[in-house]
Design a protein around this motif. Sequence first.
Motif, PDB file in Angstrom:
ATOM      1  N   LEU A   1      32.805   5.295   9.453  1.00 43.85           N
ATOM      2  CA  LEU A   1      33.186   4.731   8.147  1.00 43.85           C
ATOM      3  C   LEU A   1      31.944   4.594   7.261  1.00 43.85           C
ATOM      4  CD1 LEU A   1      35.175   3.460   6.162  1.00 43.85           C
ATOM      5  CD2 LEU A   1      35.004   1.299   7.425  1.00 43.85           C
TER       6      LEU A   1
ATOM      7  N   GLU B   1      33.845   2.686  21.376  1.00 47.26           N
ATOM      8  CA  GLU B   1      34.737   3.366  20.439  1.00 47.26           C
ATOM      9  C   GLU B   1      34.687   2.663  19.080  1.00 47.26           C
ATOM     10  OE1 GLU B   1      38.756   3.757  21.901  1.00 47.26           O
ATOM     11  OE2 GLU B   1      39.467   4.502  19.952  1.00 47.26           O
ATOM     12  N   PHE B   2      34.688   1.334  19.118  1.00 47.79           N
ATOM     13  CA  PHE B   2      34.616   0.577  17.865  1.00 47.79           C
ATOM     14  C   PHE B   2      33.330   0.894  17.108  1.00 47.79           C
ATOM     15  CE2 PHE B   2      33.398  -3.122  15.318  1.00 47.79           C
ATOM     16  CZ  PHE B   2      34.530  -3.275  14.541  1.00 47.79           C
TER      17      PHE B   2
ATOM     18  N   ARG C   1      48.492   0.383  14.315  1.00 51.07           N
ATOM     19  CA  ARG C   1      48.055   1.744  13.973  1.00 51.07           C
ATOM     20  C   ARG C   1      49.274   2.665  13.817  1.00 51.07           C
ATOM     21  NH1 ARG C   1      45.634   3.534  19.911  1.00 51.07           N
ATOM     22  NH2 ARG C   1      44.407   1.642  19.616  1.00 51.07           N
TER      23      ARG C   1
ATOM     24  N   ARG D   1      33.496   4.290  15.500  1.00 47.64           N
ATOM     25  CA  ARG D   1      34.391   4.299  14.339  1.00 47.64           C
ATOM     26  C   ARG D   1      33.713   3.613  13.146  1.00 47.64           C
ATOM     27  NH1 ARG D   1      39.852   5.281  15.348  1.00 47.64           N
ATOM     28  NH2 ARG D   1      40.593   3.548  14.085  1.00 47.64           N
ATOM     29  N   MET D   2      33.002   2.513  13.390  1.00 42.64           N
ATOM     30  CA  MET D   2      32.267   1.846  12.309  1.00 42.64           C
ATOM     31  C   MET D   2      31.214   2.786  11.714  1.00 42.64           C
ATOM     32  SD  MET D   2      33.305  -1.199  11.469  1.00 42.64           S
ATOM     33  CE  MET D   2      31.900  -1.715  10.493  1.00 42.64           C
TER      34      MET D   2
ATOM     35  N   LEU E   1      39.258  -4.639   9.855  1.00 45.74           N
ATOM     36  CA  LEU E   1      40.265  -5.334  10.660  1.00 45.74           C
ATOM     37  C   LEU E   1      41.541  -4.512  10.820  1.00 45.74           C
ATOM     38  CD1 LEU E   1      39.870  -9.013   9.381  1.00 45.74           C
ATOM     39  CD2 LEU E   1      39.051  -8.051  11.528  1.00 45.74           C
TER      40      LEU E   1
ATOM     41  N   VAL F   1      48.164  -5.092  20.177  1.00 45.13           N
ATOM     42  CA  VAL F   1      47.858  -3.836  19.506  1.00 45.13           C
ATOM     43  C   VAL F   1      49.148  -3.026  19.547  1.00 45.13           C
ATOM     44  CG1 VAL F   1      46.415  -1.779  19.432  1.00 45.13           C
ATOM     45  CG2 VAL F   1      45.453  -3.943  20.254  1.00 45.13           C
TER      46      VAL F   1
ATOM     47  N   MET G   1      30.947   7.926   5.905  1.00 40.80           N
ATOM     48  CA  MET G   1      31.820   8.331   4.786  1.00 40.80           C
ATOM     49  C   MET G   1      31.348   7.696   3.480  1.00 40.80           C
ATOM     50  SD  MET G   1      35.692   7.812   6.221  1.00 40.80           S
ATOM     51  CE  MET G   1      36.384   8.765   7.576  1.00 40.80           C
TER      52      MET G   1
ATOM     53  N   ILE H   1      40.615  -5.447  22.395  1.00 36.29           N
ATOM     54  CA  ILE H   1      41.434  -4.663  21.472  1.00 36.29           C
ATOM     55  C   ILE H   1      41.131  -3.174  21.622  1.00 36.29           C
ATOM     56  CG2 ILE H   1      41.953  -4.308  19.019  1.00 36.29           C
ATOM     57  CD1 ILE H   1      40.862  -7.314  18.743  1.00 36.29           C
ATOM     58  N   MET H   2      39.860  -2.870  21.820  1.00 32.63           N
ATOM     59  CA  MET H   2      39.405  -1.471  21.846  1.00 32.63           C
ATOM     60  C   MET H   2      38.039  -1.463  22.529  1.00 32.63           C
ATOM     61  SD  MET H   2      38.348   0.576  18.357  1.00 32.63           S
ATOM     62  CE  MET H   2      40.040   1.083  18.040  1.00 32.63           C
TER      63      MET H   2
ATOM     64  N   GLY I   1      42.031  -1.073   9.929  1.00 34.37           N
ATOM     65  CA  GLY I   1      41.881   0.350  10.231  1.00 34.37           C
ATOM     66  C   GLY I   1      41.002   0.616  11.439  1.00 34.37           C
ATOM     67  N   VAL I   2      39.728   0.230  11.355  1.00 36.42           N
ATOM     68  CA  VAL I   2      38.773   0.541  12.432  1.00 36.42           C
ATOM     69  C   VAL I   2      39.202  -0.105  13.747  1.00 36.42           C
ATOM     70  CG1 VAL I   2      36.374   0.346  13.179  1.00 36.42           C
ATOM     71  CG2 VAL I   2      36.887   0.729  10.754  1.00 36.42           C
ATOM     72  N   LEU I   3      39.518  -1.388  13.696  1.00 35.45           N
ATOM     73  CA  LEU I   3      39.788  -2.144  14.924  1.00 35.45           C
ATOM     74  C   LEU I   3      41.175  -1.854  15.504  1.00 35.45           C
ATOM     75  CD1 LEU I   3      38.612  -4.206  16.878  1.00 35.45           C
ATOM     76  CD2 LEU I   3      39.298  -6.023  15.316  1.00 35.45           C
ATOM     77  N   SER I   4      42.123  -1.484  14.647  1.00 31.70           N
ATOM     78  CA  SER I   4      43.494  -1.251  15.126  1.00 31.70           C
ATOM     79  C   SER I   4      43.643   0.118  15.782  1.00 31.70           C
ATOM     80  CB  SER I   4      44.471  -1.332  13.956  1.00 31.70           C
ATOM     81  OG  SER I   4      44.343  -0.178  13.140  1.00 31.70           O
ATOM     82  N   GLY I   5      42.671   1.015  15.529  1.00 31.14           N
ATOM     83  CA  GLY I   5      42.815   2.379  16.020  1.00 31.14           C
ATOM     84  C   GLY I   5      43.521   3.299  15.038  1.00 31.14           C
ATOM     85  N   ALA I   6      43.767   2.820  13.837  1.00 28.22           N
ATOM     86  CA  ALA I   6      44.391   3.647  12.797  1.00 28.22           C
ATOM     87  C   ALA I   6      43.330   4.513  12.114  1.00 28.22           C
ATOM     88  CB  ALA I   6      45.065   2.741  11.765  1.00 28.22           C
ATOM     89  N   ALA I   7      43.741   5.306  11.138  1.00 26.37           N
ATOM     90  CA  ALA I   7      42.786   5.990  10.274  1.00 26.37           C
ATOM     91  C   ALA I   7      42.068   4.948   9.428  1.00 26.37           C
ATOM     92  CB  ALA I   7      43.503   6.997   9.381  1.00 26.37           C
ATOM     93  N   PHE I   8      40.920   5.319   8.856  1.00 24.61           N
ATOM     94  CA  PHE I   8      40.184   4.413   7.964  1.00 24.61           C
ATOM     95  C   PHE I   8      39.464   5.257   6.930  1.00 24.61           C
ATOM     96  CE2 PHE I   8      37.882   5.111  11.933  1.00 24.61           C
ATOM     97  CZ  PHE I   8      36.736   5.746  11.489  1.00 24.61           C
TER      98      PHE I   8
ATOM     99  N   PHE J   1      47.377  -6.026  15.555  1.00 26.31           N
ATOM    100  CA  PHE J   1      46.667  -4.873  14.994  1.00 26.31           C
ATOM    101  C   PHE J   1      47.593  -3.668  15.105  1.00 26.31           C
ATOM    102  CE2 PHE J   1      43.610  -7.893  16.640  1.00 26.31           C
ATOM    103  CZ  PHE J   1      42.677  -7.985  15.623  1.00 26.31           C
TER     104      PHE J   1
END
Lengths: 361, 361
Positions: free
Chosen positions: B302, B294-295, A115, B298-299, A254, A81, B305, B289-290, A256-263, A113
């Motif tokens: 999304l 938290e995952f 971010r 985040r899901m 894969l 990551v 949204m 990974i996370m 955005g959500v999982l990497s910790g980035a924005a989505f 991954f």
Amino acid sequence: MTAGSYSHKYLFDFAKRVMVSLGVSDPDSESFANVLIAADLRGIASHGVARLSRYVDGIRSGKINPRAHPSVLVSAPTISVISGENGLGQVAATFAVEQAIEKARASGVGLSFVRNSNHFGIAGYYAMKPLSEDMIGVCMTNARPLVVHTFSRRAVLGTNPISLAAPTGWRYPFVLDMATSVITSGRVEVYERLSREMPVGWCVDADGEPAVDPAFVLDTIRSRRQGGLLPLGGDKEELGGHKGYGLAMLVDILSGVLSGAAFGLDVGSPDSPSHNVGHFIAALNIDMIMPIDEFRLRMSRLIEMLKSSPRQAGAGRIYIHGEKEFEEAQKRAIEGIPLPEKVVKTLVSIGESVGVPFEAG
Amino acid sequence: MTAGSYSHKYLFDFAKRVMVSLGVSDPDSESFANVLIAADLRGIASHGVARLSRYVDGIRSGKINPRAHPSVLVSAPTISVISGENGLGQVAATFAVEQAIEKARASGVGLSFVRNSNHFGIAGYYAMKPLSEDMIGVCMTNARPLVVHTFSRRAVLGTNPISLAAPTGWRYPFVLDMATSVITSGRVEVYERLSREMPVGWCVDADGEPAVDPAFVLDTIRSRRQGGLLPLGGDKEELGGHKGYGLAMLVDILSGVLSGAAFGLDVGSPDSPSHNVGHFIAALNIDMIMPIDEFRLRMSRLIEMLKSSPRQAGAGRIYIHGEKEFEEAQKRAIEGIPLPEKVVKTLVSIGESVGVPFEAG
């Protein structure tokens, strides 16, 4: 200051020097220029030097940190990551694919991954990197919201590309590099430059009616109004629009959500201090699964099956993914990269502003 | 011997007993019946008990070995190469996903490549298995040639599905399970049963002209004539048909070429003693990974949204992938699974032939 053809070496050197002048290190400037010129060579003009001004603006506005070093947040035998630390996407993604290759060498597979990154150019560039190690490469990225999902009026997901590159025993490797939307925003820009109407089935307005005026669509995108690009499969379920929507989700999950980035809506938000784009990059060590020579032979056999198929009337050739782009790159490496006047003007102006003169054709 | 609704438990038991009567072991018969009934519950009638006769015929004709045990050909910390030994695809794929989960638990990711297998039912079943371990699941399979690639007259690739399942904090997990063609052959069969014309954009004849008569298309498929189903994106490059074609290739590369199975024209060839279908199944350990909570959060964000987006006029709801199928499964678990008369007749006849009576509605 006219349209003309430029050698890829000259454009590489120019792009690199512009980045150096903005505080990007020498090796990072080369990573950046490599990706940009690869796009121009492969004929993907929308992702080449024509887009240089966006990166320059990104650095000047403070959204992109020219001196950022990617940092590893998690490192497991198969997984990294990585934070791009708001630097250039090309720098973060180049680092990420190198990490993936290294892990795949030892463990069979390496997944990165990423971010806190930015737009990284063409996904295919990173998917192709593992080819030199006889590996399969995969690359995905999320992007600012542009694509109207099934039954929605508003874009939440980006054109979220999927790329997979695999070695073959044939003339070229297999390189799939596709937006999960029908077209990219770069295609809309091309139609605007040509003042041409777009085909029905590419974009819609707020009411889901076909939007064929590229200027209207670009304005929709810029002002974040309702409407936008259509997912692969179109605007309804009948021809599979929900599948393109699903693929865009797969990519955002894969990368955005999982990497910790924005989505979703938060990618590249104008209200946010950073774009926080996310990438997913993987390398797969073929040799741990099957001898590489056998794999190449099998790929060539599959390509042969596809190419030797009887063709539709009027179709000159059946293509394999990447074939057109490799042919274009061979041509452009010799004949140079054609740049329209508008792009040349922009490059001259960027050059003047940073003291790196661009010698127009 | 009429149409009616049947409890999923009854259908599970029937399917299991039919397999046992053909020499399949108890646990393998349960694996088989699990996948079939999951399809019926989720409303994917083409892949449920309606397809039982194909598996029965496969075993009787000797193409499917009812007593096969999957064998591990290669085992690395992240990778398994598995031979289905020409047994039921459901047995091989169930074994393969268990292997992938086990490897993902220790190594973060587990990849299973399966050769010498047969049709395994719905890809989503295997992609969903890792959900119970808080993992992301991925499943792909190649299939007999049905899809006419861009500019070709003849089908070389199959409907090659891609499935990805991910946990959420919402009501249902995210479950994408899509053919990379506009529709599946099952949809053509449904239209044939209803004696209805199909929409333009699903299938083409040998000249690339729209084929809207389902009986004609099914006959094309059976006799391996030119023409067939269209890739996602349609028959031309304009709306992205080359992308659907590319996704079908991606699936065949991972599940066919790399696994050592048949690929392209050779999958399920009538000239071959076995179908030699190939699968690719992966599990990804989110926790490496996370944090899973938290995952999930985040899901859910999304999904929120996407769902809260303003809707097109007349659209009742914006769907998340898998949502319709989970709702259908809840309904059918209570109300039973509706089977048309033709399917009931087939089940009665199968039952008579193996001494396992099917009690019609």
